[in-house]
Design an enzyme around this catalytic site. Structure first.
Site, PDB file in Angstrom:
ATOM      1  N   ASP A 178      28.359  41.560   8.947  1.00  0.00           N
ATOM      2  CA  ASP A 178      27.535  41.870  10.259  1.00  0.00           C
ATOM      3  C   ASP A 178      27.894  43.221  10.551  1.00  0.00           C
ATOM      4  O   ASP A 178      29.218  43.365  11.265  1.00  0.00           O
ATOM      5  CB  ASP A 178      27.796  40.763  11.230  1.00  0.00           C
ATOM      6  CG  ASP A 178      26.695  41.006  12.395  1.00  0.00           C
ATOM      7  OD1 ASP A 178      26.753  42.111  12.892  1.00  0.00           O
ATOM      8  OD2 ASP A 178      26.218  39.869  12.929  1.00  0.00           O
ATOM      9  N   HIS A 179      26.905  43.962  10.318  1.00  0.00           N
ATOM     10  CA  HIS A 179      27.788  45.563  10.541  1.00  0.00           C
ATOM     11  C   HIS A 179      27.849  45.697  12.103  1.00  0.00           C
ATOM     12  O   HIS A 179      28.930  46.711  12.476  1.00  0.00           O
ATOM     13  CB  HIS A 179      26.763  46.717  10.192  1.00  0.00           C
ATOM     14  CG  HIS A 179      25.730  46.924  11.044  1.00  0.00           C
ATOM     15  ND1 HIS A 179      24.394  46.257  10.814  1.00  0.00           N
ATOM     16  CD2 HIS A 179      25.268  48.041  11.855  1.00  0.00           C
ATOM     17  CE1 HIS A 179      23.504  46.968  11.726  1.00  0.00           C
ATOM     18  NE2 HIS A 179      24.031  47.867  12.311  1.00  0.00           N
ATOM     19  N   HIS A 241      23.949  39.897  15.132  1.00  0.00           N
ATOM     20  CA  HIS A 241      24.543  41.106  15.892  1.00  0.00           C
ATOM     21  C   HIS A 241      24.836  40.796  17.485  1.00  0.00           C
ATOM     22  O   HIS A 241      25.953  40.984  17.964  1.00  0.00           O
ATOM     23  CB  HIS A 241      23.811  42.350  15.952  1.00  0.00           C
ATOM     24  CG  HIS A 241      23.264  42.771  14.674  1.00  0.00           C
ATOM     25  ND1 HIS A 241      24.125  42.855  13.542  1.00  0.00           N
ATOM     26  CD2 HIS A 241      22.227  43.443  14.055  1.00  0.00           C
ATOM     27  CE1 HIS A 241      23.550  43.063  12.354  1.00  0.00           C
ATOM     28  NE2 HIS A 241      22.192  43.602  12.792  1.00  0.00           N
TER      29      HIS A 241
HETATM   30  C1  BG6 Z   1      19.961  45.980  11.394  1.00  0.00           C
HETATM   31  C2  BG6 Z   1      18.313  45.436  11.642  1.00  0.00           C
HETATM   32  O1  BG6 Z   1      20.642  44.854  11.157  1.00  0.00           O
HETATM   33  O2  BG6 Z   1      20.250  46.463  12.543  1.00  0.00           O
HETATM   34  C3  BG6 Z   1      17.504  46.558  12.247  1.00  0.00           C
HETATM   35  O3  BG6 Z   1      17.920  44.714  10.470  1.00  0.00           O
HETATM   36  C4  BG6 Z   1      17.955  47.419  13.301  1.00  0.00           C
HETATM   37  O4  BG6 Z   1      16.226  46.177  12.418  1.00  0.00           O
HETATM   38  C5  BG6 Z   1      19.630  47.472  13.095  1.00  0.00           C
HETATM   39  O5  BG6 Z   1      17.319  48.508  13.490  1.00  0.00           O
HETATM   40  C6  BG6 Z   1      20.258  48.042  14.281  1.00  0.00           C
HETATM   41  O6  BG6 Z   1      21.644  48.727  13.811  1.00  0.00           O
HETATM   42  P1  BG6 Z   1      22.264  49.687  14.688  1.00  0.00           P
HETATM   43  O7  BG6 Z   1      23.574  49.995  13.870  1.00  0.00           O
HETATM   44  O8  BG6 Z   1      21.302  51.189  14.550  1.00  0.00           O
HETATM   45  O9  BG6 Z   1      22.137  49.303  15.997  1.00  0.00           O
END
Ligand code: BG6
Length: 493
Positions: A178-179, A241
């Site tokens: 989960d980044h 997230h």
């Molecule tokens: C991803 C989603 O996991 O996270 C995207 O699939 C979203 O739709 C993105 O834009 C948002 O990540 P960050 O790091 O740009 O907030």
């Protein structure tokens, strides 16, 4: 901690994530001397070879990263490619000699990190096909597998997927990425809370009035309409997230920082989320979909006009929810969480709203005490409180004390993918989602999915606004308002 000498096998190597995130992350780790003995084996159906794969990755890196010709060349020499029909178990046999050759060449002792950057339909298939050739066993070197989001489509499919993967990989080998957990500022929440004596005594129902969590994006669905339409804001951002961020805000201090104790605390929060009732989904949830608008003089498409989106789609691109955590610390404190695409700014932030003083001595409108934690894009922490407005009388005025991450000067901050890839190579699963927390999260959101399935209302909102008016009404019911953050946390937010 184990060695990060290994071969990284990327399934879905011709896809978007590989050249946008994974290869750049590996390049930067290499550039900063964080990778020693390693090779990257790209795997996909496309008929590429080592040279053509290298060429594609080189082009991608030149576009996005700061490179020097020598480092770029040196890095690309570590890249290899093997075409495999990823749904045919027999074809995975081609990986056996390739991996043997790479492990020997780079002396990586059989250590292998598999990354499933493929359509989710392959998440159950790849582990089985690897196992058919003994590529999952840890007799020679460790074998770990990273699973990209979405982990399942709902509670039932997430459980099925878990069963499928667990047939061939043990839990200690599975890394559900989960980044958001790889973001420096999300991890900083823990340090802010648990390394300061100042905040923690106030961090509970006695002093906190409510918590707001916002994950706003200014972009629409771009080229991903096909994927997004089957997902929506709930599955794309909220179930993973934002619930992970909520868990970091709400968790108890772990006894020590390691994968088990951290993830025990996260799981406890997920299990303590008050189950959503029919009344909640009808009155404490707002789903929305953006419509066409003009933003900064430019025509912006509505969701239904986006490529890959059916013209009658009911998929939500916005959601707002009021939820509660049923435990000793948080009982009765509402958490308002919202996320959406085509909102006025890209900003992820947490706002802790503290209770007001029991009696307003100086003015009826005394400023609220707030702690604003800006996760991105301009990482910062801002403390808001009231001070005397200069001049006659005792009128209070809101002032702020701000800290900006950029002021931490020269420390090299790893991006989310850099951090998480490195952790997986080192065998540190602290920042990866564990199976029990993932299931608890799905269980919590299942009533939302059911509500949608049963035709629950999806409001329209104009692109470039803060979502449907119904979302304002949702929070206004308790006399509160959403913060309208600007995308820039300058001197003053
Ligand atoms: C991803 C989603 O996991 O996270 C995207 O699939 C979203 O739709 C993105 O834009 C948002 O990540 P960050 O790091 O740009 O907030």
């Amino acid at each position: 901690m184990q060695t990060n000498n290994n071969c990284i096998v990327i399934f879905g190597a011709s896809g978007d994530l590989t050249h946008r995130k994974l290869i750049p992350a590996l390049y930067n780790l290499f550039k900063f001397g964080r990778l020693n003995q390693f090779s990257v084996l790209g795997v996909a159906r496309s008929e590429l070879n080592d040279d053509t794969f290298r060429e594609k990755m080189r082009e991608a890196l030149l576009q996005t990263e700061e490179t020097t010709p020598e480092t770029l060349e040196e890095f690309c020499n570590h890249l290899y490619y093997q075409a495999v029909n990823t749904s045919d178990a027999a074809d995975y046999g081609k990986l056996v000699p390739r991996l043997e050759e790479l492990h020997t060449k780079y002396q990586t002792n059989g250590n292998t990190l598999y990354y499933m950057s493929t359509p989710p339909s392959l998440y159950g298939v790849i582990p089985e096909c690897l196992a058919a050739h003994g590529l999952n066993t840890e007799e020679e070197g460790w074998k770990r597998i990273i699973v990209e989001k979405p982990f399942g489509y709902d509670e039932k499919t997430a459980q099925e997927l878990d069963v499928q993967i667990h047939r061939f990989f043990e839990e200690h080998q599975i890394y559900r990425i989960d980044h958001y957990l790889g973001k420096e500022t999300v991890q900083n929440l823990l340090v802010l809370r648990f390394s300061n004596g100042l905040f923690e005594p106030l961090w509970n129902r006695n002093y906190i009035d409510y918590v707001e969590i916002t994950g706003a994006e200014a972009i629409g669905v771009e080229e991903r309409g096909g994927y997004y339409d089957g997902s929506g804001a709930m599955r794309d951002m909220f179930q993973n997230h934002l619930l992970q961020v909520l868990a970091m805000v709400a968790m108890e201090p772990p006894a020590i920082i390691n994968a088990n104790s951290m993830r025990d605390e996260v799981a406890k929060v997920m299990h303590s989320l008050r189950p959503l009732t029919q009344d909640d989904v009808e009155h404490n949830l707002v789903l929305g979909q953006y419509t066409a608008a003009e933003i900064d003089g430019k025509e912006v498409k509505g969701y239904l006009q986006e490529k890959g989106v059916p013209s009658n789609s009911r998929t939500e691109t916005f959601m707002a929810l009021r939820c509660e955590i049923e435990n000793w610390r948080w009982a009765g404190v509402p958490f308002y969480v919202r996320t959406g695409k085509r909102l006025p700014a890209r900003v992820t932030e947490i706002v802790i709203h503290f209770k007001t003083t029991p009696h307003p001595v100086f003015s009826q409108n005394a400023p609220e005490n707030k702690l604003i934690i800006r996760i991105q894009p301009d990482e910062a922490i801002s403390m808001r409180f009231g001070l005397k407005k200069p001049g006659a009388g005792f009128e209070a005025k809101e002032v702020s004390m701000d800290f900006r991450y950029a002021d931490l000067a020269d420390d090299q901050v790893l991006t989310a993918y850099e951090r998480l890839l490195l952790d997986a190579m080192k065998g540190d699963a602290t920042l990866f989602a564990r199976t029990d927390a993932v299931h608890a999260a799905w269980k919590f959101v299942q009533p939302i999915l059911d509500y949608k399935e049963a035709g629950g209302r999806v409001y329209e909102y104009e692109a470039g606004t803060w979502g449907p008016v119904a979302a304002e009404k949702l929070i206004a019911k308790s006399g509160r308002v959403w913060r309208k953050p600007s995308g820039k946390m300058k001197k003053k937010v």
